[in-house]
Motif scaffolding. Structure first.
Motif, PDB file in Angstrom:
ATOM      1  N   GLY A 129      83.178  27.452   9.373  1.00  0.00           N
ATOM      2  CA  GLY A 129      81.975  26.899   9.971  1.00  0.00           C
ATOM      3  C   GLY A 129      81.981  25.658   9.307  1.00  0.00           C
ATOM      4  O   GLY A 129      80.759  25.297   9.022  1.00  0.00           O
ATOM      5  N   GLY A 130      82.909  24.829   9.038  1.00  0.00           N
ATOM      6  CA  GLY A 130      82.799  23.531   8.590  1.00  0.00           C
ATOM      7  C   GLY A 130      82.163  23.360   7.089  1.00  0.00           C
ATOM      8  O   GLY A 130      81.419  22.460   6.585  1.00  0.00           O
ATOM      9  N   GLY A 131      82.325  24.433   6.120  1.00  0.00           N
ATOM     10  CA  GLY A 131      82.029  24.619   5.130  1.00  0.00           C
ATOM     11  C   GLY A 131      80.689  25.229   4.685  1.00  0.00           C
ATOM     12  O   GLY A 131      80.320  25.551   3.657  1.00  0.00           O
ATOM     13  N   ARG A 132      80.138  25.691   5.712  1.00  0.00           N
ATOM     14  CA  ARG A 132      78.519  26.256   5.502  1.00  0.00           C
ATOM     15  C   ARG A 132      78.449  27.235   6.360  1.00  0.00           C
ATOM     16  O   ARG A 132      78.973  27.334   7.725  1.00  0.00           O
ATOM     17  CB  ARG A 132      77.634  25.069   5.856  1.00  0.00           C
ATOM     18  N   VAL A 133      77.670  28.361   5.936  1.00  0.00           N
ATOM     19  CA  VAL A 133      77.624  29.683   6.851  1.00  0.00           C
ATOM     20  C   VAL A 133      76.177  30.032   6.866  1.00  0.00           C
ATOM     21  O   VAL A 133      75.245  29.480   5.945  1.00  0.00           O
ATOM     22  CB  VAL A 133      78.411  31.025   6.319  1.00  0.00           C
ATOM     23  N   THR A 134      75.785  30.675   7.865  1.00  0.00           N
ATOM     24  CA  THR A 134      74.546  31.229   8.104  1.00  0.00           C
ATOM     25  C   THR A 134      74.692  32.827   8.022  1.00  0.00           C
ATOM     26  O   THR A 134      75.143  33.369   8.614  1.00  0.00           O
ATOM     27  CB  THR A 134      73.855  30.897   9.324  1.00  0.00           C
ATOM     28  N   VAL A 135      73.882  33.240   7.028  1.00  0.00           N
ATOM     29  CA  VAL A 135      73.610  34.891   6.945  1.00  0.00           C
ATOM     30  C   VAL A 135      72.384  35.234   7.493  1.00  0.00           C
ATOM     31  O   VAL A 135      71.051  34.736   6.992  1.00  0.00           O
ATOM     32  CB  VAL A 135      73.730  35.362   5.385  1.00  0.00           C
ATOM     33  N   THR A 136      72.305  36.094   8.394  1.00  0.00           N
ATOM     34  CA  THR A 136      70.951  36.360   9.129  1.00  0.00           C
ATOM     35  C   THR A 136      70.858  37.892   8.935  1.00  0.00           C
ATOM     36  O   THR A 136      71.481  38.680   8.892  1.00  0.00           O
ATOM     37  CB  THR A 136      71.151  36.310  10.535  1.00  0.00           C
ATOM     38  N   PHE A 137      69.744  38.185   7.998  1.00  0.00           N
ATOM     39  CA  PHE A 137      69.222  39.426   7.527  1.00  0.00           C
ATOM     40  C   PHE A 137      68.082  40.158   8.657  1.00  0.00           C
ATOM     41  O   PHE A 137      67.158  39.306   9.059  1.00  0.00           O
ATOM     42  CB  PHE A 137      68.776  39.474   6.360  1.00  0.00           C
ATOM     43  N   GLN A 138      68.387  41.023   9.308  1.00  0.00           N
ATOM     44  CA  GLN A 138      67.550  41.591  10.472  1.00  0.00           C
ATOM     45  C   GLN A 138      67.096  43.234  10.130  1.00  0.00           C
ATOM     46  O   GLN A 138      68.172  43.896   9.212  1.00  0.00           O
ATOM     47  CB  GLN A 138      68.185  41.555  11.805  1.00  0.00           C
ATOM     48  N   GLN A 139      66.196  43.713  10.672  1.00  0.00           N
ATOM     49  CA  GLN A 139      66.017  44.996  10.416  1.00  0.00           C
ATOM     50  C   GLN A 139      66.991  45.989  11.073  1.00  0.00           C
ATOM     51  O   GLN A 139      67.522  45.861  12.175  1.00  0.00           O
ATOM     52  CB  GLN A 139      64.725  45.379  11.111  1.00  0.00           C
ATOM     53  N   ASP A 140      67.366  47.174  10.331  1.00  0.00           N
ATOM     54  CA  ASP A 140      68.413  48.033  10.799  1.00  0.00           C
ATOM     55  C   ASP A 140      67.534  49.068  11.290  1.00  0.00           C
ATOM     56  O   ASP A 140      66.829  49.946  10.819  1.00  0.00           O
ATOM     57  CB  ASP A 140      69.124  48.312   9.791  1.00  0.00           C
TER      58      ASP A 140
END
Lengths: 310, 184
Positions: free
Chosen positions: A70-81
């Motif tokens: 991702g061009g050196g950056r990532v997004t971590v998305t936390f959601q309800q399981d």
């Protein structure tokens, strides 16, 4: 049977009759069982799945983790399981500012820089953006720590009613000590949470117990409520020796397995087994001191995607 | 994430679910106190059973195995939720008052809900499922002595609200003795 006992049986029967019995689908049950893959407690699959993903490079049963540059950056998305629930769990309602501060505090303690945090509501989503090289540690920022008091002697509901072979009593972990699943006699653990739901540490730090890279442990001191909760837990098991009482800590991929408490925890102090690297022990100490601002965050899944540009 | 459903469900498991899920649910709803939690508990217990169905089906009493899982799940569930008071029963719909003494019925159920989870499970397994003390000890993974003591303590609490007509059958009950003194 006495009159009271007979009357109690009648009341229980009447009470049971007042509920319509739902239809259970064998196919749906089997499908859910296969989908989960493995399970122990409600938030343990999340922990185990993260470990599995790290070990195999594949997504776990609960955590969908797909690493991209991702061009050196990532997004971590936390959601309800909500996986595997017959009825969806209550939606997470949290104070966005509190959660954001919590994540930033943890990130700072772990030396992560360039972190952006956004909390969305309804449905809940915690979005953390950072360097792709830190993806693994970013994924830990939304996980919570839970201190559990475990009893080892009871026959576990998680395992067979027969003793397990030694080879099946340990779940291998690439991070921290292997996770023991049985007591010394081969009985599976039954985990029970502390009376107060959570025991908090007032101090936690890494300690070196040998010359090896993985000879680090974590020394922990509980607050008074935590020590009291353990004492009451032990009292509630008068037929169980203290040697069978254990304290476990579940924090992200870490699991303080088998720190057997051989004496009453009167002073609230215990030390984990060794098996951690220095960094892991330090990270875990950070988690223990700042476990979670909200109980509802226990059931989060994490998805890693390339960060959006612009 | 894509998940592959099982191609087929073993006929024996399907038969077991069809035949025994209702009984398991009735036990679960008495221990849990509400049908939604009970439904989740039965679902979870059956999922775990399915995982080992090949071995479970060969047991002499597969239901006992499932009941063990169910009871332990219920106890663990309420220990985990220990800070939250149990709500009163969530019935499906308004039903006619078929019980002759609803005050007593509700009082007993209320006391049942206030018991510690393991003590509640002991009572339900003993007086609803009609298991022996040895069987309950096996199901809950505790000693027979603990089963006896838990049942005794639970019954003592229930006596306070049940007030049985045959007082002479339990003269050792301090709660009843006190009540007798008050009414004398």
């Amino acid at each position: 049977m006495t009159t009271i006992e007979e009357k109690l049986t009648a009341i229980l029967t009447d009470e049971a009759d007042r509920h319509d019995v739902p239809a259970f689908s064998a196919h749906a049950i089997a499908q859910s069982a296969v989908a989960k893959g493995f399970w122990r407690r409600r938030h343990v699959p999340l922990i185990a799945a993260i470990g599995l993903a790290g070990a195999t490079g594949a997504g776990g049963a609960v955590v969908a983790a797909a690493g991209h540059d991702g061009g050196g950056r990532v997004t971590v998305t936390f959601q309800q399981d909500t996986t595997g629930w017959v009825h969806p769990p209550p939606p997470i309602t949290v104070d966005s500012a509190v959660v954001r501060d919590w994540v930033l505090r943890r990130a700072h303690a772990e030396g992560l820089t360039g972190i952006d945090v956004t909390v969305r509501q309804d449905p809940f989503a915690l979005v953390v953006t950072g360097r792709a090289a830190d993806a693994t540690r970013l994924r830990m920022l939304g996980t919570t720590t839970d201190v559990l008091f475990a009893e080892a002697r009871s026959v576990s509901s998680e395992t067979d009613d027969h003793l397990l072979a030694e080879s099946r009593c340990v779940q291998k972990s690439d991070i921290g000590p292997d996770q023991p699943l049985c007591d010394r006699n081969g009985h599976g653990y039954t985990f029970v949470i502390s009376h107060d739901g959570r025991a908090r540490a007032v101090s936690a730090h890494a300690v070196r117990r040998g010359p090896g890279v993985r000879d680090w442990a974590v020394a922990v001191r509980f607050d008074a409520a935590g020590a009291e909760a353990y004492r009451r837990q032990a009292e509630d098991r008068p037929d169980q020796s203290t040697a069978d009482q254990r304290i476990t800590v579940e924090a992200g991929p870490f699991h303080l397995g088998d720190p057997v408490i051989s004496q009453p925890l009167t002073d609230g102090v215990f030390e984990s087994a060794t098996g951690f690297t220095r960094q892991q022990a330090q990270d875990l100490a950070v988690d223990l001191l700042d476990p979670s601002p909200e109980d509802g965050l226990l059931l989060l899944t994490a998805t890693v995607t390339p960060a959006a540009h612009g | 994430m894509k998940r592959r459903p099982p191609p087929t469900v073993e006929p024996g498991f399907a038969e077991f679910v069809a035949a025994r899920s209702a009984a398991l649910f009735r036990t679960a709803v008495l221990i849990a106190g509400d049908r939604h939690t009970a439904e989740d508990l039965v679902q979870s217990a059956l999922e775990r059973t399915y995982r080992h169905w090949g071995r479970v089906s060969a047991m002499d009493a597969p239901e006992a195995y499932v009941r063990r899982i169910l009871a332990n799940l219920a106890v663990d569930h309420f220990r985990a939720a220990g800070r939250r008071p149990l709500e009163l029963l969530d019935h499906d719909a308004a039903v006619p008052d078929v019980y002759p003494d609803l005050d007593e019925h509700d009082a007993v159920i209320r006391v049942l809900r206030e018991l510690p989870p393991r003590m509640r499970a002991v009572l339900v397994l003993r007086y609803f499922d009609d298991l022996t003390e040895v069987q309950i000890a096996e199901v809950l993974g505790i000693t027979v002595g603990t089963v006896k003591s838990q049942a005794s303590r639970a019954l003592a609490k229930l006596r306070e609200v049940m007030d049985p007509p045959d007082h002479a059958r339990a003269p050792e009950d301090p709660a009843r003795s006190a009540k007798e003194q008050r009414t004398a």
